[in-house]
Write an enzyme that holds these catalytic residues in place. Structure first.
Site, mmCIF file in Angstrom:
data_model
loop_
_atom_site.group_PDB
_atom_site.id
_atom_site.type_symbol
_atom_site.label_atom_id
_atom_site.label_comp_id
_atom_site.label_asym_id
_atom_site.label_seq_id
_atom_site.Cartn_x
_atom_site.Cartn_y
_atom_site.Cartn_z
ATOM 1 N N HIS A 1 5.815 -12.836 7.099
ATOM 2 C CA HIS A 1 5.733 -11.388 6.412
ATOM 3 C C HIS A 1 7.484 -11.563 5.478
ATOM 4 O O HIS A 1 8.439 -12.561 5.330
ATOM 5 C CB HIS A 1 6.211 -10.713 7.320
ATOM 6 C CG HIS A 1 6.320 -9.057 6.968
ATOM 7 N ND1 HIS A 1 7.696 -8.298 6.896
ATOM 8 C CD2 HIS A 1 5.355 -8.507 8.082
ATOM 9 C CE1 HIS A 1 6.955 -6.706 7.074
ATOM 10 N NE2 HIS A 1 5.741 -6.952 7.239
ATOM 11 N N ASP B 1 -1.596 -8.556 11.741
ATOM 12 C CA ASP B 1 -3.050 -8.937 11.612
ATOM 13 C C ASP B 1 -3.926 -10.389 12.245
ATOM 14 O O ASP B 1 -4.588 -10.138 12.009
ATOM 15 C CB ASP B 1 -3.260 -9.646 10.049
ATOM 16 C CG ASP B 1 -3.043 -8.439 8.522
ATOM 17 O OD1 ASP B 1 -3.287 -6.700 9.481
ATOM 18 O OD2 ASP B 1 -2.138 -8.383 8.156
ATOM 19 N N HIS C 1 -2.033 -9.182 2.025
ATOM 20 C CA HIS C 1 -1.771 -7.638 3.119
ATOM 21 C C HIS C 1 -2.351 -6.692 3.547
ATOM 22 O O HIS C 1 -2.821 -7.838 4.540
ATOM 23 C CB HIS C 1 -1.170 -6.581 1.167
ATOM 24 C CG HIS C 1 -0.579 -5.571 2.040
ATOM 25 N ND1 HIS C 1 -0.132 -5.198 3.495
ATOM 26 C CD2 HIS C 1 -1.063 -3.801 1.680
ATOM 27 C CE1 HIS C 1 0.420 -3.328 3.764
ATOM 28 N NE2 HIS C 1 0.292 -3.297 2.338
ATOM 29 N N ARG D 1 3.913 -4.546 16.834
ATOM 30 C CA ARG D 1 2.270 -4.888 16.267
ATOM 31 C C ARG D 1 1.551 -5.888 16.808
ATOM 32 O O ARG D 1 0.747 -5.613 17.767
ATOM 33 C CB ARG D 1 1.573 -4.092 14.108
ATOM 34 C CG ARG D 1 3.174 -3.200 14.373
ATOM 35 C CD ARG D 1 2.589 -3.057 12.693
ATOM 36 N NE ARG D 1 3.020 -3.392 12.163
ATOM 37 C CZ ARG D 1 2.740 -3.828 10.808
ATOM 38 N NH1 ARG D 1 2.417 -2.664 11.031
ATOM 39 N NH2 ARG D 1 3.332 -4.997 9.988
ATOM 40 N N SER E 1 0.893 -1.606 -0.292
ATOM 41 C CA SER E 1 0.197 -0.191 -0.041
ATOM 42 C C SER E 1 0.601 1.301 -0.347
ATOM 43 O O SER E 1 0.649 1.944 -0.641
ATOM 44 C CB SER E 1 -0.584 -0.131 1.320
ATOM 45 O OG SER E 1 -0.079 -0.266 2.343
#
Ligand code: NMX
Ligand code: MLT
Length: 473
Positions: free
Chosen positions: A353, A408, A307, A362, A277
């Protein structure tokens, strides 16, 4: 510090100014000082010439320094490991994870202003940090919150453009359509048509970027409420900050959900420049497409399952585990389920990743949030079990470079816990957050006068011939 010094001086002077009119000029000057301290645009205006000089010096003194070799593997392998982009707002270390202008997530949690003592960072604070490289004071963040609220108006045609799509259209399609419809308000496009000089490009880019960041939560909330609720918009609450307001406009007013949204928006905002993105936004922006066009393009990349859509995939996958095996699934059953997913030719969503080689920080900070606020949630417990079960299996596969969870793997169960259960909307939330990182860098792209992005491509035949010649030499 300069800000606090001038505010202190200002209040001392104010109390005496009534009696001593000779001080009134100084008071006015200090007021100007403090109001420019609170003005993000003014801060940037000061910074830009210094950074332009820095870039000029880097080019003239080190322009020919080599940063590495490009291999055929890199060209065939999605440019992994190829350093090829300038991205000022954040930097990703494979082991340590993201740093926003040099600050890790735990450091941001310490130094960025919060809505309440020991609370999660305010995303506006992160926006200030990304743009200026400096952690803002609470007063600066409050001023930015207000500015974003003042800019948070969306014309009616945007809702009509979304309404033209079937309600069944994916939320990301509806969201990107809304962002494209916002584009008709682009100040950059107008200024370009009027012949604005290159040295001033950053100013309308700043205007568009701040307005876009202010407006996307409204568009996102509309999409969510159109598909899953009564379709009625909830207006912006003037007493709330950016993250709190986003939660409010979606229809969630619990203080815990507002805190979650502040953390969520902060940590999803930026992940250096090479992710799909961010890279798309930067690439499209390099053609001098305005921030709305660039960000809408970025959203279409975010909507891919490898993604940003992975957050949707994770919750749907977790729910399919529960449907098949129940909430109290054993680790053995979970292992079998993971193997079944892999042997079906699918990836385990939320793991792996392109750059990270350790657990995503995160993920870790969301896990800490869950341990604090929802330790007994059954889906959180399932996510914790997956943390134990999945990495050894992915390692056993032998080909996966990073078996650890990414951002995620965790976000969905937190949203689900507070009532935002509709997984198909999760990537829209990611998108709102990413506007902060992509737009911040776009402003710097224009301020630094970065050129059109245009890497060289080659064919397989070209590579074969090149390699034959290289071998013979
Ligand atoms: N499950 C199964 N296989 C995997 C996984 C996974 N979670 N991760 C990597 N692999 C496979 C990958 O498909 C590739 O297989 P093949 O050679 O047969 O094509 C092989 O392992 C090597 O891939 P890597 O070099 O480890 O990973 P790459 O950099 O190509 O891709 C991802 C990175 C993130 C696309 C990949 O790890 C993945 O598909 N993960 C699951 C989807 C996901 O969670 N995406 C979200 C990423 C974070 N975000 O928000 O964007
Ligand atoms: C992101 O946040 O953009 C993802 O982790 C993907 C990436 O960095 O490549």
């Amino acid at each position: 510090m300069a800000f606090f010094r001038s505010v202190d001086a200002l209040s001392r002077l104010r109390s005496r100014a009534g009696q001593q009119s000779c001080l009134s000029n100084t008071v006015r000057w200090l007021q100007m000082q403090s109001s420019s301290d609170l003005d993000l645009h003014a801060q940037l205006k000061e910074l830009i010439p210094e950074e332009q000089e820095r870039l000029k010096k880097l080019k003239s003194e080190h322009g020919k320094v080599q940063l590495g070799n490009i291999t055929v593997d890199m060209v065939l392998g999605g440019m992994r490991g190829m350093t090829g982009l300038l991205w000022e707002t954040s930097l990703l270390d494979p082991d340590e994870g993201i740093r926003f202008r040099g600050l890790s997530i735990p450091e941001c949690q310490k130094v960025l202003p919060a809505a309440k003592p020991d609370g999660e960072p305010l995303p506006e604070g992160l926006l200030w940090l990304l743009l200026t490289g400096k952690a803002p004071s609470k007063a600066q963040v409050d001023a930015l919150s207000k500015e974003l609220r003042d800019r948070a108006t969306v014309p009616d045609h945007v809702f009509k453009a979304i309404d033209a799509l079937p309600v069944s259209a994916h939320p990301m399609t509806q969201f990107a359509t809304g962002v494209m419809a916002l584009q008709v308000q682009s100040e950059f496009q107008k200024a370009y048509e009027m012949g604005i000089p290159k040295s001033k490009y950053w100013e309308p880019t700043y205007e568009d970027s701040l307005s876009l960041i202010a407006r996307v939560p409204i568009v996102a909330s509309y999409v969510y409420r159109r598909i899953y609720k009564d379709g009625k918009m909830i207006p912006v609450d003037d007493s709330l900050d950016y993250g709190g307001n986003f939660s409010h406009m979606l229809g969630f007013d619990s203080p815990q959900m507002q805190e979650l949204m502040r953390l969520y928006v902060t940590i999803h905002s930026d992940h250096e420049g090479g992710n799909v993105s961010a890279h798309t936004g930067h690439l499209v922006g390099s053609a001098l497409s305005d921030p709305y066009l660039s960000f809408a393009a970025a959203l279409n990349g975010l909507a891919g399952p490898l993604h940003g859509l992975a957050n949707q995939e994770v919750l749907l996958w977790i729910k399919s585990v529960v449907d098949e095996c129940g909430e109290n699934i054993t680790k053995e059953q979970l292992k079998d389920y993971v193997w079944k997913t892999l042997s079906g030719g699918k990836v385990v969503p939320g793991f792996g990743h392109g750059v990270l080689r350790k657990t995503d920080p995160r993920y870790t900070c969301q896990r800490e949030f869950a341990l604090k606020h929802l330790p007994d949630d059954p889906l959180f417990q399932l996510v914790s079990k997956l943390y134990e079960v999945v990495p050894p299996i992915l390692t056993e596969l032998g080909k996966v470079k990073n078996p650890w969870p990414n951002v995620d793997a965790h976000s969905g169960v937190l949203l689900n816990h507070f009532g935002l259960t509709e997984a198909r909307c999760y990537t829209v939330l990611f998108g709102v957050s990413r506007s902060i990182g992509i737009c911040s860098q776009l402003i710097w792209d224009r301020a630094l006068g970065l050129p059109l992005e245009r890497p060289k491509s080659v064919t397989m035949e070209w590579l074969e011939n090149y390699c034959k010649k290289a071998k013979a030499a």
